[in-house]
Every structure is written in structure tokens, then in C-alpha cells.
Enzyme design. Structure first.
Site, PDB file in Angstrom:
ATOM      1  N   GLY A 174     -85.616  51.449 -57.379  1.00 39.35           N
ATOM      2  CA  GLY A 174     -86.496  52.563 -57.048  1.00 39.35           C
ATOM      3  C   GLY A 174     -87.955  52.153 -57.061  1.00 39.35           C
ATOM      4  N   SER A 175     -88.831  53.106 -56.770  1.00 36.20           N
ATOM      5  CA  SER A 175     -90.251  52.791 -56.608  1.00 36.20           C
ATOM      6  C   SER A 175     -90.898  52.319 -57.906  1.00 36.20           C
ATOM      7  CB  SER A 175     -90.996  54.014 -56.065  1.00 36.20           C
ATOM      8  OG  SER A 175     -90.831  55.130 -56.925  1.00 36.20           O
ATOM      9  N   GLU A 182     -76.565  50.732 -61.852  1.00 35.98           N
ATOM     10  CA  GLU A 182     -77.570  50.923 -62.899  1.00 35.98           C
ATOM     11  C   GLU A 182     -76.901  51.199 -64.242  1.00 35.98           C
ATOM     12  OE1 GLU A 182     -81.197  52.766 -60.152  1.00 35.98           O
ATOM     13  OE2 GLU A 182     -79.815  54.118 -61.185  1.00 35.98           O
TER      14      GLU A 182
END
Length: 223
Positions: free
Chosen positions: A33-34, A107
Site C-alpha cells: 500500500g501507499s 499480509e
């Protein structure tokens, strides 16, 4: 500070936290993710201080390799000191909702292996009760309708995330309109539905440390 600046601040704080504890044999677990991307970029400046990384998605692996950081398959790694990742929501007990980027299963696997799970997020992600962010559920495609019906029975409003396949070849159902007051119980209940791979609640294995970017600086929360 902008949201991007907050993400960069917590990413740097995570690097500062783990760096003194790394050596040339250390392997770091990295999320998706960012915010995780900000962490990768900050970590890359110190790539000589550790051996390499385990990635929770193909996108993360590509970014790590782009920085010249060796990427290892999790099955070849016996010891993972740290896992660093972002979150879509966190409560004060460090229970999380993750999976907005559809990488929740990998994850969760990497987080399960790591000794210390460090969550990095901007201050907007800390909430009193989880559930405003739709809860992602990874589902074997043929079980989509069955799983959706069971999620309705649990009180949710399931929505198929169209056009998205996970790195594992599965689909995502996002569950809306849930106020998650018992995340450990709900995580287990959803995972017990036949056809569910896993869901985006990280409550059975929550974060150990939450680094939260705020206008006043990076705050540290622990369980």
C-alpha cells in the site's frame, strides 16, 4: 502536514525504530500500500544494513527489487524479526482492518511469522470502533454467492469488488455497515465460512506497535 507527509513521517519513524536492531543477516517483512511504499523508499537508503526482505504482494516485491533490495520467499526464511505495514483502520487495542489493496491474505501470513508487527498510519486511521471502512474478505470465486449470504447473516452488507483478483487468484467481497465491537470473535466467525480464505480483521494477531502520524508529530501506541 498533508496526508502524504504524515505517511512519510511514520515510515521514517519505523525505519528509525528497526534500524538499530538489524544486522547483515536480518530479513524484514514488508506490507502493501501507499504507506508501506513510503517505508520501502525510506528503508532503501539503508539497504546495506540488512540482508533483504519478504514481500506481502507482487507489487511490494517489485518496488523492493527496484531499489536493489533482495526479496526472499517466506518459505525459505526461518526468522522474521519485523513486519511493517499500513492499515485502513486501527482501534486503540491495535486491532486492524486491512486489505484495501487486496493483499490481506499474504499480509496476514507474513504478520503471523514476524516477532514484531509494526503498523504505520496517519492519524485519521485511528478510530474508536472498527467498521466504518468496509471489511475486505478474500473468497474462492465459486463460493462468492454462498459467502455473501453468510455475511448478511452476520449483519453485514457484502459488495463484490468488481475487476479485482488477488495475487492468489481469488476475489474480494467488501462488507459494509458493520460496527465491529468484538473483532476477535468476528474474525473467527468470518474465517469459519466455507469458501473464505481470510478476512481483513487483524485481531487474533494485532499489531504490536502503532506509529501514528499526527500534526503534532509521530505518536507511538502499544498494546
Amino acid at each position: 502536514m498533508t496526508q502524504d507527509q504524515l505517511k512519510q513521517a511514520v515510515a521514517q519513524a519505523a525505519v528509525d525504530f528497526i534500524l538499530p536492531k538489524l544486522d547483515d543477516k536480518s530479513i524484514v517483512g514488508v506490507g502493501t500500500g501507499s504507506t508501506a511504499n513510503c517505508f520501502i523508499d525510506a528503508l532503501a537508503k539503508h539497504k546495506g544494513a540488512f540482508d533483504g526482505a519478504v514481500a506481502s504482494s507482487e507489487a511490494t516485491a517489485a518496488r523492493l527489487k527496484g531499489h536493489g533490495i533482495p526479496v526472499y520467499e517466506l518459505n525459505t526464511v526461518s526468522d522474521l524479526e519485523f513486519y511493517v505495514d499500513g492499515a485502513d483502520e486501527s482501534d486503540e487495542h491495535l486491532n486492524l482492518i486491512k486489505g484495501g489493496g487486496a493483499a490481506l491474505t499474504r499480509e496476514k501470513i507474513v504478520a503471523a511469522v514476524a516477532k514484531t508487527f509494526i503498523c504505520i498510519a496517519d492519524g485519521s486511521k485511528l478510530v474508536p470502533v472498527l467498521g466504518a471502512f468496509p471489511l475486505p474478505v478474500e473468497v474462492v470465486p465459486m463460493a462468492r454467492s454462498h459467502v455473501a449470504r453468510q455475511l448478511v447473516k452476520l449483519g453485514g452488507d457484502p459488495v463484490y469488488r468488481e475487476g479485482v483478483l488477488t495475487d492468489n487468484g481469488n476475489i474480494i467481497i467488501d462488507v459494509h455497515n458493520m460496527s465491529i465491537t468484538n473483532p476477535v470473535e468476528l474474525e473467527a466467525s468470518i474465517n469459519a465460512i466455507v469458501g473464505v480464505v481470510t478476512n481483513g480483521l487483524f485481531a487474533a494477531r494485532p499489531a504490536d506497535l502503532l506509529l501514528l502520524g499526527t500534526a503534532e508529530g509521530v505518536k507511538t501506541l502499544t498494546r
